[in-house]
Scaffold this motif. Structure first.
Motif, PDB file in Angstrom:
ATOM      1  N   GLU A  16       0.911  -1.237  -0.107  1.00 53.62           N
ATOM      2  CA  GLU A  16      -0.012  -0.074  -0.216  1.00 53.62           C
ATOM      3  C   GLU A  16       0.870   1.162   0.059  1.00 53.62           C
ATOM      4  O   GLU A  16       1.943   1.260   0.631  1.00 53.62           O
ATOM      5  N   PRO A  17       0.530   2.116  -0.829  1.00 58.33           N
ATOM      6  CA  PRO A  17       1.348   3.315  -0.955  1.00 58.33           C
ATOM      7  C   PRO A  17       1.291   4.213   0.551  1.00 58.33           C
ATOM      8  O   PRO A  17       0.384   4.118   0.920  1.00 58.33           O
ATOM      9  N   GLU A  18       2.558   4.487   0.938  1.00 56.80           N
ATOM     10  CA  GLU A  18       2.871   5.127   2.057  1.00 56.80           C
ATOM     11  C   GLU A  18       3.231   6.717   1.816  1.00 56.80           C
ATOM     12  O   GLU A  18       4.144   7.261   1.250  1.00 56.80           O
ATOM     13  N   ALA A  19       2.231   7.524   2.346  1.00 56.00           N
ATOM     14  CA  ALA A  19       2.318   8.950   1.980  1.00 56.00           C
ATOM     15  C   ALA A  19       2.924   9.661   3.372  1.00 56.00           C
ATOM     16  O   ALA A  19       2.372   9.369   4.496  1.00 56.00           O
ATOM     17  N   LYS A  20       3.776  10.704   3.082  1.00 56.59           N
ATOM     18  CA  LYS A  20       4.293  11.507   4.272  1.00 56.59           C
ATOM     19  C   LYS A  20       4.386  12.921   3.579  1.00 56.59           C
ATOM     20  O   LYS A  20       4.623  13.084   2.484  1.00 56.59           O
ATOM     21  N   LYS A  21       5.019  13.709   4.613  1.00 56.63           N
ATOM     22  CA  LYS A  21       5.445  15.051   4.175  1.00 56.63           C
ATOM     23  C   LYS A  21       6.774  15.278   4.728  1.00 56.63           C
ATOM     24  O   LYS A  21       7.152  14.565   5.664  1.00 56.63           O
ATOM     25  N   VAL A  26       6.715  19.085   1.824  1.00 54.25           N
ATOM     26  CA  VAL A  26       6.634  18.404   0.359  1.00 54.25           C
ATOM     27  C   VAL A  26       6.309  17.022   0.595  1.00 54.25           C
ATOM     28  O   VAL A  26       6.455  16.274   1.640  1.00 54.25           O
ATOM     29  N   SER A  27       5.020  16.697  -0.341  1.00 58.90           N
ATOM     30  CA  SER A  27       4.339  15.492  -0.285  1.00 58.90           C
ATOM     31  C   SER A  27       5.336  14.275  -0.976  1.00 58.90           C
ATOM     32  O   SER A  27       5.835  14.844  -2.061  1.00 58.90           O
ATOM     33  N   VAL A  28       5.468  13.105  -0.255  1.00 59.70           N
ATOM     34  CA  VAL A  28       5.932  12.061  -0.946  1.00 59.70           C
ATOM     35  C   VAL A  28       5.144  10.810  -0.965  1.00 59.70           C
ATOM     36  O   VAL A  28       4.771  10.630   0.297  1.00 59.70           O
ATOM     37  N   VAL A  29       5.157  10.045  -1.657  1.00 61.04           N
ATOM     38  CA  VAL A  29       4.410   8.831  -1.780  1.00 61.04           C
ATOM     39  C   VAL A  29       5.355   7.661  -2.047  1.00 61.04           C
ATOM     40  O   VAL A  29       5.917   7.757  -2.933  1.00 61.04           O
ATOM     41  N   LYS A  30       5.543   6.443  -1.337  1.00 60.37           N
ATOM     42  CA  LYS A  30       6.675   5.454  -1.459  1.00 60.37           C
ATOM     43  C   LYS A  30       5.714   4.182  -1.730  1.00 60.37           C
ATOM     44  O   LYS A  30       4.845   3.908  -0.830  1.00 60.37           O
ATOM     45  N   PHE A  31       6.022   3.459  -2.478  1.00 55.51           N
ATOM     46  CA  PHE A  31       5.672   1.967  -2.593  1.00 55.51           C
ATOM     47  C   PHE A  31       6.594   1.036  -3.379  1.00 55.51           C
ATOM     48  O   PHE A  31       7.652   1.445  -3.985  1.00 55.51           O
ATOM     49  N   THR A  32       6.468  -0.163  -3.287  1.00 52.66           N
ATOM     50  CA  THR A  32       7.165  -1.069  -4.128  1.00 52.66           C
ATOM     51  C   THR A  32       6.435  -1.620  -5.188  1.00 52.66           C
ATOM     52  O   THR A  32       5.154  -1.459  -5.308  1.00 52.66           O
ATOM     53  N   LEU A  33       7.204  -2.004  -6.117  1.00 51.00           N
ATOM     54  CA  LEU A  33       6.873  -2.305  -7.432  1.00 51.00           C
ATOM     55  C   LEU A  33       7.484  -3.723  -7.800  1.00 51.00           C
ATOM     56  O   LEU A  33       8.683  -3.755  -7.754  1.00 51.00           O
ATOM     57  N   ALA A  34       6.529  -4.716  -8.163  1.00 48.92           N
ATOM     58  CA  ALA A  34       7.098  -5.947  -8.545  1.00 48.92           C
ATOM     59  C   ALA A  34       7.096  -6.035 -10.101  1.00 48.92           C
ATOM     60  O   ALA A  34       6.171  -5.818 -10.752  1.00 48.92           O
ATOM     61  N   VAL A  35       8.087  -6.148 -10.628  1.00 47.15           N
ATOM     62  CA  VAL A  35       8.517  -6.166 -12.156  1.00 47.15           C
ATOM     63  C   VAL A  35       8.823  -7.614 -12.561  1.00 47.15           C
ATOM     64  O   VAL A  35       9.826  -8.208 -12.136  1.00 47.15           O
ATOM     65  N   ASN A  36       8.072  -8.358 -13.250  1.00 43.82           N
ATOM     66  CA  ASN A  36       8.521  -9.787 -13.881  1.00 43.82           C
ATOM     67  C   ASN A  36       9.532  -9.896 -14.495  1.00 43.82           C
ATOM     68  O   ASN A  36       9.658  -8.799 -15.597  1.00 43.82           O
ATOM     69  N   GLU A  55       3.078  16.961  -6.609  1.00 42.77           N
ATOM     70  CA  GLU A  55       1.801  16.709  -7.066  1.00 42.77           C
ATOM     71  C   GLU A  55       1.272  15.367  -7.371  1.00 42.77           C
ATOM     72  O   GLU A  55       0.538  14.713  -7.327  1.00 42.77           O
ATOM     73  N   LEU A  56       2.281  14.561  -7.942  1.00 41.32           N
ATOM     74  CA  LEU A  56       2.295  13.397  -8.333  1.00 41.32           C
ATOM     75  C   LEU A  56       2.022  12.321  -7.035  1.00 41.32           C
ATOM     76  O   LEU A  56       1.046  11.493  -6.929  1.00 41.32           O
ATOM     77  N   ALA A  57       2.495  12.630  -5.855  1.00 44.31           N
ATOM     78  CA  ALA A  57       2.245  12.163  -4.814  1.00 44.31           C
ATOM     79  C   ALA A  57       0.837  12.246  -4.386  1.00 44.31           C
ATOM     80  O   ALA A  57       0.170  11.109  -3.852  1.00 44.31           O
ATOM     81  N   GLY A  58       0.128  13.375  -4.444  1.00 45.82           N
ATOM     82  CA  GLY A  58      -1.199  13.690  -4.351  1.00 45.82           C
ATOM     83  C   GLY A  58      -1.949  12.841  -5.114  1.00 45.82           C
ATOM     84  O   GLY A  58      -2.925  12.079  -4.411  1.00 45.82           O
ATOM     85  N   LYS A  62      -4.355   9.065  -4.071  1.00 42.89           N
ATOM     86  CA  LYS A  62      -5.996   8.560  -4.238  1.00 42.89           C
ATOM     87  C   LYS A  62      -6.195   7.267  -5.091  1.00 42.89           C
ATOM     88  O   LYS A  62      -7.093   6.629  -4.900  1.00 42.89           O
ATOM     89  N   VAL A  63      -5.167   7.040  -6.170  1.00 45.23           N
ATOM     90  CA  VAL A  63      -5.707   6.028  -6.882  1.00 45.23           C
ATOM     91  C   VAL A  63      -4.873   4.749  -7.009  1.00 45.23           C
ATOM     92  O   VAL A  63      -5.098   3.714  -7.737  1.00 45.23           O
ATOM     93  N   VAL A  64      -3.618   4.610  -6.419  1.00 46.10           N
ATOM     94  CA  VAL A  64      -2.651   3.750  -6.397  1.00 46.10           C
ATOM     95  C   VAL A  64      -3.124   2.733  -5.201  1.00 46.10           C
ATOM     96  O   VAL A  64      -2.878   3.272  -4.078  1.00 46.10           O
ATOM     97  N   ARG A  65      -3.207   1.606  -5.515  1.00 48.45           N
ATOM     98  CA  ARG A  65      -3.514   0.398  -4.106  1.00 48.45           C
ATOM     99  C   ARG A  65      -2.844  -0.720  -4.468  1.00 48.45           C
ATOM    100  O   ARG A  65      -1.984  -0.792  -5.669  1.00 48.45           O
TER     101      ARG A  65
END
Length: 120
Positions: A16-21, A26-36, A55-58, A62-65
């Motif tokens: 789940e994306p982790e949102a912080k400031k 400044v807003s930052v969202v972090k998540f992991t990505l599995a690439v085959n 802005e991309l973090a915001g 809202k949309v990435v799960r």
């Protein structure tokens, strides 16, 4: 000297994306990505850390799960740090410039549809 740092990855969000400031707000969202990836006839996941800023973090909050199929375009950031065990480590992170969330019915490429990397 000319330099170019651009990467594109297609994969599934693993956490789940982790949102912080930051301390400066400044807003930052972090998540992991599995690439085959495919090597020697086997599929395996390569796990990447992705950061989205401002802005991309915001938008991503809202949309990435977890489980979302996304196309991430950005640059790599490589830096060293000292871990809790006091051992120097190297971190490689994707700094996202754009993230496109693909429809839930879309599928990542399979080995037969893969067009790059090491031969099977």
């Amino acid at each position: 000297m000319i330099a170019f740092n651009h990467v594109v990855f297609l994969g599934n969000v693993g956490t789940e994306p982790e949102a912080k400031k930051t301390a400066n707000g400044v807003s930052v969202v972090k998540f992991t990505l599995a690439v085959n990836t495919f090597a020697k006839g086997k599929e395996q996941a390569m796990w990447l850390s992705v950061q989205c800023w401002r802005e991309l973090a915001g938008q991503m909050q809202k949309v990435v799960r977890k489980g979302s199929l996304v196309l991430v375009s950005g640059s790599l950031d490589v830096h060293k740090y000292i871990g809790k065990d006091r051992v120097e480590r190297t971190a490689v992170e994707v700094i996202a410039h754009t993230v496109q969330v693909l429809p839930s019915g879309a599928k990542a490429p399979t080995e037969s549809g893969y067009a790059g990397g090491e031969p099977a």
